[in-house]
Design a protein around this motif. Structure first.
Motif, PDB file in Angstrom:
ATOM      1  N   ALA A 134       0.946  -1.186  -0.001  1.00 43.08           N
ATOM      2  CA  ALA A 134       0.053   0.136   0.020  1.00 43.08           C
ATOM      3  C   ALA A 134       0.828   1.310   0.042  1.00 43.08           C
ATOM      4  O   ALA A 134       1.887   1.353   0.699  1.00 43.08           O
ATOM      5  CB  ALA A 134      -0.895   0.178   1.258  1.00 43.08           C
ATOM      6  N   ARG A 135       0.521   2.353  -0.752  1.00 48.65           N
ATOM      7  CA  ARG A 135       1.204   3.396  -0.834  1.00 48.65           C
ATOM      8  C   ARG A 135       1.002   4.497   0.371  1.00 48.65           C
ATOM      9  O   ARG A 135       1.600   5.252   0.893  1.00 48.65           O
ATOM     10  CB  ARG A 135       1.133   4.118  -2.208  1.00 48.65           C
ATOM     11  N   GLU A 136      -0.588   4.512   0.496  1.00 45.07           N
ATOM     12  CA  GLU A 136      -1.038   5.364   1.627  1.00 45.07           C
ATOM     13  C   GLU A 136      -1.654   4.835   2.541  1.00 45.07           C
ATOM     14  O   GLU A 136      -2.664   3.731   2.550  1.00 45.07           O
ATOM     15  CB  GLU A 136      -2.130   6.144   1.008  1.00 45.07           C
ATOM     16  N   LEU A 137      -1.043   4.842   4.065  1.00 45.45           N
ATOM     17  CA  LEU A 137      -1.455   4.038   5.459  1.00 45.45           C
ATOM     18  C   LEU A 137      -1.679   5.135   6.227  1.00 45.45           C
ATOM     19  O   LEU A 137      -1.474   6.290   6.381  1.00 45.45           O
ATOM     20  CB  LEU A 137      -0.433   3.212   5.651  1.00 45.45           C
ATOM     21  N   VAL A 138      -3.010   4.872   7.215  1.00 43.53           N
ATOM     22  CA  VAL A 138      -2.965   5.706   8.314  1.00 43.53           C
ATOM     23  C   VAL A 138      -3.134   4.662   9.577  1.00 43.53           C
ATOM     24  O   VAL A 138      -3.528   3.344   9.168  1.00 43.53           O
ATOM     25  CB  VAL A 138      -4.418   6.383   7.994  1.00 43.53           C
ATOM     26  N   VAL A 139      -3.028   5.312  10.700  1.00 42.84           N
ATOM     27  CA  VAL A 139      -3.481   4.426  11.808  1.00 42.84           C
ATOM     28  C   VAL A 139      -4.658   4.180  11.918  1.00 42.84           C
ATOM     29  O   VAL A 139      -5.727   4.962  12.339  1.00 42.84           O
ATOM     30  CB  VAL A 139      -2.795   5.269  13.234  1.00 42.84           C
ATOM     31  N   ALA A 140      -5.029   2.931  12.035  1.00 42.09           N
ATOM     32  CA  ALA A 140      -6.396   2.241  11.946  1.00 42.09           C
ATOM     33  C   ALA A 140      -6.645   1.988  13.807  1.00 42.09           C
ATOM     34  O   ALA A 140      -7.922   2.384  14.117  1.00 42.09           O
ATOM     35  CB  ALA A 140      -6.437   0.904  11.385  1.00 42.09           C
ATOM     36  N   GLU A 141      -5.720   1.757  14.657  1.00 39.45           N
ATOM     37  CA  GLU A 141      -5.809   1.361  15.796  1.00 39.45           C
ATOM     38  C   GLU A 141      -4.603   1.510  16.504  1.00 39.45           C
ATOM     39  O   GLU A 141      -3.593   1.148  15.819  1.00 39.45           O
ATOM     40  CB  GLU A 141      -6.470  -0.095  15.904  1.00 39.45           C
ATOM     41  N   ILE A 142      -4.368   1.971  17.784  1.00 38.55           N
ATOM     42  CA  ILE A 142      -3.261   1.810  18.594  1.00 38.55           C
ATOM     43  C   ILE A 142      -3.349   0.592  19.736  1.00 38.55           C
ATOM     44  O   ILE A 142      -4.545   0.804  20.358  1.00 38.55           O
ATOM     45  CB  ILE A 142      -2.958   3.156  19.324  1.00 38.55           C
ATOM     46  N   LEU A 166      -3.526   0.815   8.150  1.00 40.69           N
ATOM     47  CA  LEU A 166      -4.279   0.096   7.137  1.00 40.69           C
ATOM     48  C   LEU A 166      -4.421   1.213   6.012  1.00 40.69           C
ATOM     49  O   LEU A 166      -4.272   2.580   6.281  1.00 40.69           O
ATOM     50  CB  LEU A 166      -5.721  -0.036   7.630  1.00 40.69           C
ATOM     51  N   THR A 167      -4.930   1.148   4.983  1.00 42.46           N
ATOM     52  CA  THR A 167      -5.345   2.111   3.975  1.00 42.46           C
ATOM     53  C   THR A 167      -6.497   3.054   4.625  1.00 42.46           C
ATOM     54  O   THR A 167      -7.182   2.469   5.531  1.00 42.46           O
ATOM     55  CB  THR A 167      -5.965   1.575   2.622  1.00 42.46           C
ATOM     56  N   PRO A 168      -6.584   4.383   4.053  1.00 44.31           N
ATOM     57  CA  PRO A 168      -7.518   5.138   4.765  1.00 44.31           C
ATOM     58  C   PRO A 168      -9.176   4.528   4.923  1.00 44.31           C
ATOM     59  O   PRO A 168      -9.828   4.509   5.757  1.00 44.31           O
ATOM     60  CB  PRO A 168      -7.379   6.340   4.049  1.00 44.31           C
ATOM     61  N   ALA A 169      -9.532   3.764   3.618  1.00 48.32           N
ATOM     62  CA  ALA A 169     -10.855   3.258   3.681  1.00 48.32           C
ATOM     63  C   ALA A 169     -11.062   1.909   4.555  1.00 48.32           C
ATOM     64  O   ALA A 169     -12.072   2.001   5.158  1.00 48.32           O
ATOM     65  CB  ALA A 169     -10.992   2.905   2.116  1.00 48.32           C
ATOM     66  N   ALA A 170      -9.975   1.365   4.548  1.00 50.85           N
ATOM     67  CA  ALA A 170      -9.911   0.006   5.474  1.00 50.85           C
ATOM     68  C   ALA A 170      -9.971   0.347   6.626  1.00 50.85           C
ATOM     69  O   ALA A 170     -10.646  -0.143   7.722  1.00 50.85           O
ATOM     70  CB  ALA A 170      -8.799  -0.894   5.139  1.00 50.85           C
TER      71      ALA A 170
END
Length: 187
Positions: free
Chosen positions: A45-53, A62-66
């Motif tokens: 994946a090229r763009e990832l964000v924190v989904a959970e800590i 995860l990806t923003p949508a996921a």
């Protein structure tokens, strides 16, 4: 005279990036095996964000949508008094290779390892859409997860959030059943 047709399907040659091919070669994983099991290449994946800590402070990416759908799904589960947490999310190709090397160092055969771990480049975790789900009900990443309230809730509800169980019993990829492994598949 015509030759009789064989019912045996010959694997098609696997095309993969040179970086992946080099990692596979270093692990002595044949591209014939990839083809025979019809494994799908999953670019990182090229763009990832924190989904959970996690409780330990670890960030699960995860990806923003996921990530957004995961947060919706985990909140919905909690509203039904079911706790679901991320035990693993995005994983790089290099990290996947480390995992396989560690299992080989523990004495497992390559065949045994490839029943429980995808070859580097072919793990859904690379996509940033796959999660290994844990719960407070039992040991993480064990087949017994199938007997938890969390699994039953996921089996009934995960589809509403775009998540699907990737590796049920007798899955076509040759992996052992992984009731904890779910992947976001947007429609």
């Amino acid at each position: 005279m015509k030759k009789p047709r064989s019912n045996l399907r010959m694997p098609t040659p696997v095309e993969c990036p040179e970086q992946i091919r080099a990692v596979l070669t270093s692990l002595e994983i044949s591209t014939d095996l990839i083809a025979a099991r019809s494994l799908v290449l999953h670019p990182e994946a090229r763009e990832l964000v924190v989904a959970e800590i996690g409780d330990d402070g670890r960030e699960y990416l995860l990806t923003p949508a996921a990530a957004a759908k995961w947060r919706e799904m985990s909140a919905a589960a909690l509203s039904d008094d079911v706790v679901i947490k991320i035990g693993s999310a995005f994983r790089s190709v290099d990290r996947q290779a480390e995992i396989i090397r560690a299992k080989l160092a523990e004495g497992l055969s390559l065949d045994e390892v490839l029943c429980v771990s995808a070859p580097p480049g072919y793990s859904e975790h690379h996509s940033g859409r796959a999660i290994d789900v844990t719960t407070d009900e039992g040991a993480p990443l064990e087949l017994e997860f199938e007997k938890t309230r969390a699994f039953h809730w996921l089996a009934k509800n995960a589809g509403r959030f775009g998540f699907a169980l990737s590796y049920p019993v007798h899955n076509p990829y040759g992996y052992d059943c992984e009731p904890w492994h779910w992947c976001f598949r947007p429609t």
